[in-house]
Design an enzyme around this catalytic site. Sequence first.
Site, PDB file in Angstrom:
ATOM      1  CG  ASP A  27      38.026 -46.561   7.508  1.00  0.00           C
ATOM      2  OD1 ASP A  27      37.936 -45.361   7.202  1.00  0.00           O
ATOM      3  OD2 ASP A  27      37.048 -47.241   7.879  1.00  0.00           O
ATOM      4  CG  ASP A  29      32.951 -44.172  12.044  1.00  0.00           C
ATOM      5  OD1 ASP A  29      32.860 -44.978  12.980  1.00  0.00           O
ATOM      6  OD2 ASP A  29      32.088 -43.297  11.820  1.00  0.00           O
ATOM      7  CE  LYS A 220      38.933 -44.552   3.242  1.00  0.00           C
ATOM      8  NZ  LYS A 220      38.971 -45.156   4.593  1.00  0.00           N
ATOM      9  CG  ASP A 245      34.656 -50.242   8.180  1.00  0.00           C
ATOM     10  OD1 ASP A 245      35.396 -49.341   7.717  1.00  0.00           O
ATOM     11  OD2 ASP A 245      33.440 -50.090   8.334  1.00  0.00           O
TER      12      ASP A 245
END
Length: 307
Positions: A27, A29, A220, A245
């Site tokens: 990922d 951000d 996702k 995250d």
Amino acid sequence: MSTKQLTSLSKDSFESLLNSIDVVLSDCDGVLWKENDVITGSPDTVNKFVELKKKFFYITNNNTRTRPEFVEKCKEFGYKATPDEIVCTSFLAAVYLKERQFKKTAYVIGSNAIGKELEDVGIKHCGIGPDLMEGDELDLVKGFKPESDIGAVIIGFDKYFSYPKLLKATTYLADPDVYFIGTNCDTDRPSPNTNKYPGSGCFIRALEVASNRSATMVGKPETFLSEYIIKKYNLNPERTLMIGDNLKTDILLGKRCGFKTLLVLSGVTTKSEIESIIASRQIQDNLMLPDYYTNQLSDVFHVLSNN
């Protein structure tokens, strides 16, 4: 099922993990950067993975940039990425319609990036940008004349989200043959401070309620993205590591696909959430429980450098 803190692994255990992966999906951000600020140490970690001959790909639910724009952002932060190494949901929305040989016009509630990705595959679109309301809501209902060529509604993050857009999209979606595409279900974005930072999923939920339809999500953790990346990159799930995250998107995607999973606590998910899932021992939470977790991606670099 259990989760392990990455920095607690022995040298042999970490080397075994490292040797068991060929591909890293990450990922962006909350892992590599937070909006316009790089997360310290993450570029060094990514470069170390590449140095160790691990294939590295950037898998983001962000739909406000195109793949070439993400390449430029990566370059600015010290990451060496190519368009083929980036999968973003603005791109996936265009892929979804292209695969279905879509020939009509898409009504878009979202950013210019979605429009650019649609144009790159020859798909017409409308709706991007401010849609100012003239008069009151009754005037809008009476005066709106739907376009006859709309065959899809795409919705992502839109800073101009408004009642006129909601009304128009709902009207188009009354036709069951019109595709309803949502970029991603994230209701939160990694915030730069303690303020809440609502994401695309908030807009999508509003439109789902108004239209009484469910969007097909391309990001996702849904199957469209997983099937695309597994085929595109010829992945062996058992030798693939997913880093993220967010338990509900990144980790859930990895678990559904049979990838190894690593959660970093530098974005959406907090350590208390991990501890809560572990304490609850609820079976349904197992698909959101990562194999490993750590504070931030740079922890991986320190472990790599010390082994």
